[in-house]
Design a protein around this motif. Structure first.
Motif, PDB file in Angstrom:
ATOM      1  N   UNK A   1       0.803  -1.227   0.000  1.00  0.00           N
ATOM      2  CA  UNK A   1       0.000   0.000   0.000  1.00  0.00           C
ATOM      3  C   UNK A   1       0.834   1.275   0.000  1.00  0.00           C
ATOM      4  N   UNK A   2       2.116   1.164  -0.322  1.00  0.00           N
ATOM      5  CA  UNK A   2       2.988   2.341  -0.257  1.00  0.00           C
ATOM      6  C   UNK A   2       3.012   3.160  -1.540  1.00  0.00           C
ATOM      7  N   UNK A   3       2.519   2.603  -2.619  1.00  0.00           N
ATOM      8  CA  UNK A   3       2.588   3.336  -3.879  1.00  0.00           C
ATOM      9  C   UNK A   3       1.567   4.474  -3.899  1.00  0.00           C
TER      10      UNK A   3
ATOM     11  N   UNK B   1       3.685   6.604   0.435  1.00  0.00           N
ATOM     12  CA  UNK B   1       4.759   6.106   1.294  1.00  0.00           C
ATOM     13  C   UNK B   1       4.628   6.580   2.738  1.00  0.00           C
ATOM     14  N   UNK B   2       4.305   7.858   2.946  1.00  0.00           N
ATOM     15  CA  UNK B   2       4.220   8.390   4.311  1.00  0.00           C
ATOM     16  C   UNK B   2       3.018   7.812   5.055  1.00  0.00           C
ATOM     17  N   UNK B   3       1.844   7.857   4.423  1.00  0.00           N
ATOM     18  CA  UNK B   3       0.639   7.350   5.083  1.00  0.00           C
ATOM     19  C   UNK B   3       0.725   5.849   5.351  1.00  0.00           C
ATOM     20  N   UNK B   4       1.319   5.120   4.415  1.00  0.00           N
ATOM     21  CA  UNK B   4       1.473   3.670   4.604  1.00  0.00           C
ATOM     22  C   UNK B   4       2.394   3.378   5.783  1.00  0.00           C
ATOM     23  N   UNK B   5       3.478   4.140   5.908  1.00  0.00           N
ATOM     24  CA  UNK B   5       4.403   3.942   7.017  1.00  0.00           C
ATOM     25  C   UNK B   5       3.715   4.231   8.349  1.00  0.00           C
ATOM     26  N   UNK B   6       2.973   5.339   8.415  1.00  0.00           N
ATOM     27  CA  UNK B   6       2.260   5.686   9.647  1.00  0.00           C
ATOM     28  C   UNK B   6       1.229   4.612   9.991  1.00  0.00           C
ATOM     29  N   UNK B   7       0.466   4.181   8.998  1.00  0.00           N
ATOM     30  CA  UNK B   7      -0.576   3.181   9.211  1.00  0.00           C
ATOM     31  C   UNK B   7       0.027   1.854   9.673  1.00  0.00           C
ATOM     32  N   UNK B   8       1.141   1.462   9.060  1.00  0.00           N
ATOM     33  CA  UNK B   8       1.788   0.200   9.432  1.00  0.00           C
ATOM     34  C   UNK B   8       2.310   0.249  10.862  1.00  0.00           C
ATOM     35  N   UNK B   9       2.888   1.381  11.252  1.00  0.00           N
ATOM     36  CA  UNK B   9       3.457   1.502  12.592  1.00  0.00           C
ATOM     37  C   UNK B   9       2.389   1.594  13.675  1.00  0.00           C
ATOM     38  N   UNK B  10       1.166   1.963  13.299  1.00  0.00           N
ATOM     39  CA  UNK B  10       0.090   2.062  14.277  1.00  0.00           C
ATOM     40  C   UNK B  10      -0.218   0.710  14.918  1.00  0.00           C
TER      41      UNK B  10
ATOM     42  N   UNK C   1      11.653   7.613   2.906  1.00  0.00           N
ATOM     43  CA  UNK C   1      10.600   8.464   2.369  1.00  0.00           C
ATOM     44  C   UNK C   1      10.123   8.053   0.998  1.00  0.00           C
ATOM     45  N   UNK C   2      10.672   6.963   0.455  1.00  0.00           N
ATOM     46  CA  UNK C   2      10.263   6.492  -0.871  1.00  0.00           C
ATOM     47  C   UNK C   2       9.405   5.241  -0.744  1.00  0.00           C
ATOM     48  N   UNK C   3       8.688   4.937  -1.812  1.00  0.00           N
ATOM     49  CA  UNK C   3       7.892   3.710  -1.857  1.00  0.00           C
ATOM     50  C   UNK C   3       8.790   2.494  -1.707  1.00  0.00           C
ATOM     51  N   UNK C   4       9.948   2.527  -2.363  1.00  0.00           N
ATOM     52  CA  UNK C   4      10.880   1.396  -2.316  1.00  0.00           C
ATOM     53  C   UNK C   4      11.373   1.149  -0.893  1.00  0.00           C
TER      54      UNK C   4
END
Length: 233
Positions: free
Chosen positions: A30-32, A38-47, A179-182
C-alpha cells in the motif's frame, strides 16, 4: 481479582500477525501513490505494533525495560522514515536495540537475580521449593547459582547474534532512500524475513539454554526430571 486475572497470557500467533504480518503487508502493498502513499502507509503500518504495545501497557501493566525498547524501536523506525534520515541509521537502530537488551541481560548476571532466572525459574513451571531444598541439602546452591549465571551469559550472546543479524539484514535489504515507496517495501520485506532468519534461530538458542538449566537442575539436585516440574493435575 487474583493474579491470574491480570497476568498476561501471550498469544504468539496474534503478536506475529499484529506486529509483523499486517505492518509488512501494508508497507509492501500500500505504499505506492495509487494506494496510501509512502508516508501514510508507514504511519498506518506503525500504528499496529504501537497500539498493541499500548494495549499491553494499559491492560497488563507489562511496560518493562524490554517492552520499552520495543516501543522505542517502533518510534525510531517511524522517525527515520518520516524525517527521511539516511538509510544507514536504520541498520544502526536495528543493531542498537538488541545490543542494549543484551547489555542489560549481561549486567543482570552480576546481581542477585539475573534475567535468565526471572525468565526460566518460574514457580508455575518448576517445583522451586523442592529444588532449592535439594540444592541446599547437597551443598550445591552456590554451584547452581554459578551455572545460572553462565546461562545468563549465553542468553546475552543470543542478543549479540540478533544485533549482528539485524544489522546485516537491514544493510542487505533496505538500500533505497527513506521516504520512498521502495524504502517502505524493503522495510516490510526486512520485517517479514527477520522472523525466519533471526527470531527462529534465537528461539532455538533459548530452548537450548532452557535445556542446559534443566539438566543442571537434574544433576545438582539428584532429582528425577518429573520431580523438577510442578504437577498441575
Amino acid at each position: 481479582m487474583n493474579q491470574t486475572d491480570t497476568q498476561r497470557k501471550p498469544n504468539v500467533f496474534l503478536e506475529l500477525i499484529v506486529n509483523v504480518v499486517i505492518p509488512s503487508l501494508i508497507l509492501m502493498k500500500l505504499s505506492d501513490a495509487s494506494s496510501l502513499g509512502s508516508v501514510n502507509a508507514l504511519i498506518f503500518a506503525l500504528l499496529f505494533p504501537l497500539t498493541y504495545g499500548l494495549y499491553d501497557l494499559i491492560k497488563y501493566k507489562s511496560f518493562n525495560f524490554i517492552s520499552l525498547l520495543g516501543f522505542l524501536s517502533t518510534l525510531l523506525t517511524g522517525g527515520i522514515g518520516l524525517f527521511e534520515l539516511d538509510v544507514q541509521w536504520l541498520a544502526v537502530k536495528e543493531a542498537a536495540i538488541p545490543s542494549a537488551i543484551g547489555f542489560v541481560v549481561f549486567l543482570s548476571g552480576f546481581s542477585n537475580k539475573p534475567i535468565i532466572a526471572k525468565m526460566l525459574l518460574n514457580p508455575v513451571i518448576f517445583n522451586l521449593n523442592l529444588i532449592y531444598d535439594s540444592l541446599a541439602k547437597l551443598n550445591n546452591t552456590a554451584q547452581f547459582k554459578s551455572k545460572v549465571n553462565s546461562a545468563n551469559h549465553y542468553l546475552s550472546i543470543t542478543f549479540v547474534f540478533s544485533a549482528a543479524m539485524n544489522y546485516w539484514l537491514a544493510k542487505w535489504i533496505v538500500t533505497s532512500p527513506t521516504g520512498t515507496v521502495e524504502f517502505n517495501q524493503e522495510l516490510g520485506e526486512m520485517t517479514m524475513l527477520s522472523y525466519p532468519i533471526i527470531a527462529i534461530p534465537s528461539f532455538i538458542m533459548l530452548i537450548a539454554i532452557l535445556f542446559y538449566v534443566v539438566k543442571t537442575m537434574e544433576k545438582l539436585t539428584s532429582l528425577p526430571l518429573d520431580k523438577l516440574f510442578n504437577n498441575q493435575d
